[in-house]
Design a protein around this motif. Sequence first.
Motif, mmCIF file in Angstrom:
data_model
loop_
_atom_site.group_PDB
_atom_site.id
_atom_site.type_symbol
_atom_site.label_atom_id
_atom_site.label_comp_id
_atom_site.label_asym_id
_atom_site.label_seq_id
_atom_site.Cartn_x
_atom_site.Cartn_y
_atom_site.Cartn_z
ATOM 1 N N PRO A 204 9.579 -25.622 34.977
ATOM 2 C CA PRO A 204 9.047 -26.985 35.032
ATOM 3 C C PRO A 204 9.974 -27.926 35.804
ATOM 4 O O PRO A 204 11.192 -27.735 35.840
ATOM 5 C CB PRO A 204 8.964 -27.383 33.553
ATOM 6 N N SER A 205 9.392 -28.946 36.428
ATOM 7 C CA SER A 205 10.164 -29.951 37.156
ATOM 8 C C SER A 205 10.815 -30.900 36.163
ATOM 9 O O SER A 205 10.189 -31.301 35.184
ATOM 10 C CB SER A 205 9.240 -30.728 38.097
ATOM 11 N N LYS A 206 12.082 -31.300 36.457
ATOM 12 C CA LYS A 206 12.849 -32.073 35.481
ATOM 13 C C LYS A 206 13.543 -33.262 36.122
ATOM 14 O O LYS A 206 13.889 -33.242 37.298
ATOM 15 C CB LYS A 206 13.931 -31.183 34.841
ATOM 16 N N GLY A 207 13.758 -34.289 35.316
ATOM 17 C CA GLY A 207 14.639 -35.381 35.693
ATOM 18 C C GLY A 207 14.017 -36.429 36.592
ATOM 19 O O GLY A 207 12.819 -36.451 36.851
ATOM 20 N N LEU A 208 14.880 -37.331 37.076
ATOM 21 C CA LEU A 208 14.434 -38.478 37.866
ATOM 22 C C LEU A 208 13.619 -38.090 39.085
ATOM 23 O O LEU A 208 12.622 -38.723 39.414
ATOM 24 C CB LEU A 208 15.646 -39.310 38.312
ATOM 25 N N LEU A 209 14.050 -37.052 39.816
ATOM 26 C CA LEU A 209 13.357 -36.644 41.036
ATOM 27 C C LEU A 209 12.647 -35.300 40.865
ATOM 28 O O LEU A 209 12.334 -34.626 41.841
ATOM 29 C CB LEU A 209 14.333 -36.617 42.214
ATOM 30 N N GLN A 210 12.398 -34.912 39.590
ATOM 31 C CA GLN A 210 11.577 -33.749 39.264
ATOM 32 C C GLN A 210 11.985 -32.509 40.071
ATOM 33 O O GLN A 210 11.243 -32.009 40.917
ATOM 34 C CB GLN A 210 10.105 -34.084 39.466
ATOM 35 N N VAL A 211 13.168 -32.000 39.749
ATOM 36 C CA VAL A 211 13.718 -30.820 40.408
ATOM 37 C C VAL A 211 13.592 -29.620 39.467
ATOM 38 O O VAL A 211 13.881 -29.729 38.279
ATOM 39 C CB VAL A 211 15.207 -31.040 40.768
ATOM 40 N N ILE A 212 13.150 -28.473 39.977
ATOM 41 C CA ILE A 212 13.107 -27.276 39.151
ATOM 42 C C ILE A 212 14.498 -26.632 39.145
ATOM 43 O O ILE A 212 15.319 -26.880 40.016
ATOM 44 C CB ILE A 212 12.041 -26.269 39.634
ATOM 45 N N ASP A 213 14.749 -25.796 38.139
ATOM 46 C CA ASP A 213 16.086 -25.227 37.961
ATOM 47 C C ASP A 213 16.590 -24.445 39.179
ATOM 48 O O ASP A 213 17.763 -24.594 39.560
ATOM 49 C CB ASP A 213 16.121 -24.338 36.716
ATOM 50 N N PRO A 214 15.772 -23.583 39.823
ATOM 51 C CA PRO A 214 16.292 -22.849 40.988
ATOM 52 C C PRO A 214 16.722 -23.783 42.126
ATOM 53 O O PRO A 214 17.734 -23.538 42.795
ATOM 54 C CB PRO A 214 15.116 -21.967 41.404
ATOM 55 N N THR A 215 15.961 -24.862 42.346
ATOM 56 C CA THR A 215 16.331 -25.815 43.394
ATOM 57 C C THR A 215 17.611 -26.552 43.021
ATOM 58 O O THR A 215 18.488 -26.762 43.856
ATOM 59 C CB THR A 215 15.190 -26.823 43.635
ATOM 60 N N PHE A 216 17.706 -26.946 41.749
ATOM 61 C CA PHE A 216 18.914 -27.637 41.293
ATOM 62 C C PHE A 216 20.139 -26.746 41.476
ATOM 63 O O PHE A 216 21.195 -27.192 41.929
ATOM 64 C CB PHE A 216 18.773 -28.044 39.829
ATOM 65 N N ALA A 217 20.000 -25.467 41.123
ATOM 66 C CA ALA A 217 21.126 -24.535 41.246
ATOM 67 C C ALA A 217 21.536 -24.361 42.707
ATOM 68 O O ALA A 217 22.726 -24.291 43.025
ATOM 69 C CB ALA A 217 20.749 -23.184 40.640
ATOM 70 N N ALA A 218 20.555 -24.301 43.613
ATOM 71 C CA ALA A 218 20.854 -24.070 45.022
ATOM 72 C C ALA A 218 21.468 -25.289 45.703
ATOM 73 O O ALA A 218 22.280 -25.147 46.623
ATOM 74 C CB ALA A 218 19.577 -23.660 45.760
ATOM 75 N N TYR A 219 21.088 -26.502 45.245
ATOM 76 C CA TYR A 219 21.517 -27.711 45.941
ATOM 77 C C TYR A 219 22.404 -28.622 45.085
ATOM 78 O O TYR A 219 22.669 -29.757 45.474
ATOM 79 C CB TYR A 219 20.297 -28.486 46.427
ATOM 80 N N HIS A 220 22.855 -28.118 43.938
ATOM 81 C CA HIS A 220 23.749 -28.912 43.078
ATOM 82 C C HIS A 220 24.985 -29.349 43.868
ATOM 83 O O HIS A 220 25.579 -28.573 44.610
ATOM 84 C CB HIS A 220 24.185 -28.075 41.873
ATOM 85 N N VAL A 221 25.355 -30.614 43.714
ATOM 86 C CA VAL A 221 26.514 -31.165 44.416
ATOM 87 C C VAL A 221 27.753 -31.005 43.542
ATOM 88 O O VAL A 221 27.794 -31.505 42.413
ATOM 89 C CB VAL A 221 26.295 -32.651 44.775
ATOM 90 N N GLU A 222 28.727 -30.286 44.066
ATOM 91 C CA GLU A 222 29.950 -30.014 43.312
ATOM 92 C C GLU A 222 30.610 -31.312 42.869
ATOM 93 O O GLU A 222 30.711 -32.276 43.623
ATOM 94 C CB GLU A 222 30.928 -29.218 44.177
ATOM 95 N N GLY A 223 31.050 -31.325 41.609
ATOM 96 C CA GLY A 223 31.716 -32.499 41.066
ATOM 97 C C GLY A 223 30.810 -33.331 40.182
ATOM 98 O O GLY A 223 31.284 -34.145 39.398
ATOM 99 N N THR A 224 29.491 -33.136 40.291
ATOM 100 C CA THR A 224 28.548 -33.800 39.385
ATOM 101 C C THR A 224 28.239 -32.828 38.246
ATOM 102 O O THR A 224 28.412 -31.616 38.386
ATOM 103 C CB THR A 224 27.244 -34.185 40.108
ATOM 104 N N PRO A 225 27.786 -33.343 37.083
ATOM 105 C CA PRO A 225 27.497 -32.457 35.954
ATOM 106 C C PRO A 225 26.449 -31.410 36.316
ATOM 107 O O PRO A 225 25.497 -31.706 37.044
ATOM 108 C CB PRO A 225 26.961 -33.426 34.881
ATOM 109 N N TYR A 226 26.637 -30.180 35.811
ATOM 110 C CA TYR A 226 25.641 -29.141 36.063
ATOM 111 C C TYR A 226 24.552 -29.287 35.000
ATOM 112 O O TYR A 226 24.459 -28.502 34.051
ATOM 113 C CB TYR A 226 26.264 -27.746 36.027
ATOM 114 N N ASP A 227 23.744 -30.322 35.173
ATOM 115 C CA ASP A 227 22.718 -30.666 34.198
ATOM 116 C C ASP A 227 21.594 -31.379 34.945
ATOM 117 O O ASP A 227 21.769 -32.509 35.414
ATOM 118 C CB ASP A 227 23.315 -31.586 33.128
ATOM 119 N N PRO A 228 20.427 -30.747 35.090
ATOM 120 C CA PRO A 228 19.334 -31.367 35.857
ATOM 121 C C PRO A 228 18.826 -32.665 35.241
ATOM 122 O O PRO A 228 18.155 -33.443 35.917
ATOM 123 C CB PRO A 228 18.245 -30.293 35.882
#
Length: 256
Positions: A204-228
């Motif tokens: 399911p899409s999550k959060g302010l900009l509705q990101v799914i977990d695989p997309t979040f994992a691929a584009y997560h910005v280092e230094g920010t919390p690993y939490d969608p």
Amino acid sequence: MPARGKHRRTGTNPITRRVIAVGTGGAALTLPLLGATHAVAAEPQSAAVRSVPQAAQPAKSLTHTVAKGDSLYRIADKYDVSGGWKQLYKDNRATVGDDPKLIHPGLKLKVKTVKAPAAKKATPSSAPAKPAAKPAGGAAQATQASAKTYANNLDGWIREALDIMAQKGIPGSYEGIHRNVMRESSGNPQAINNWDSNAAKGTPSKGLLQVIDPTFAAYHVEGTPYDPYDPVANITAACNYAADRYGSIDNVNGPY
């Protein structure tokens, strides 16, 4: 919402980055220092001083009332909880329930804080005193070096994300982010889509900009919390994805 390109893209190597020190919870927080006074023997006034650390302070329990936009990660980070959000969840599982992501405004959580080191106390020393160094750029430069703070609301989350994106070379504007946030989640960082094709596939899409977990994992910005569900982490990951696929979040004007 209809299936979107971002939700089916496999992990492109995320941009490796390091974030400057800013408040992780949306705002820089300072905990009070609780130190016992320490008496010293009198010495001649000409004696210099040196610093001696105080004894470490014991942990203290307090109650935190959940506010809109809070997550267990943010609360644990705010109070420097030993063991992080997992320990906070363990201590409050009876109150939170089986899903640590679903905490609602008004919940009262027990928090075990870890105090910062006690302030140092000056004691006499026979060593000659050294004159204090003056900042090269004067008072103005010292003020600029102070930590930047952000409001714990949508405006603050976007501004913090933009500062991080500027450091990482990720394009995007306030207007572009705000426009897409309001379309995707109406500004609710806990928003989740449990009915579209992505949800049917178990992502399911999550959060302010509705990101799914695989997309979040691929584009997560280092230094920010690993939490969608973390607002700043969600915005920066989505903008990182949009930059890769569309050139910028500013170019996104509909489902993406």
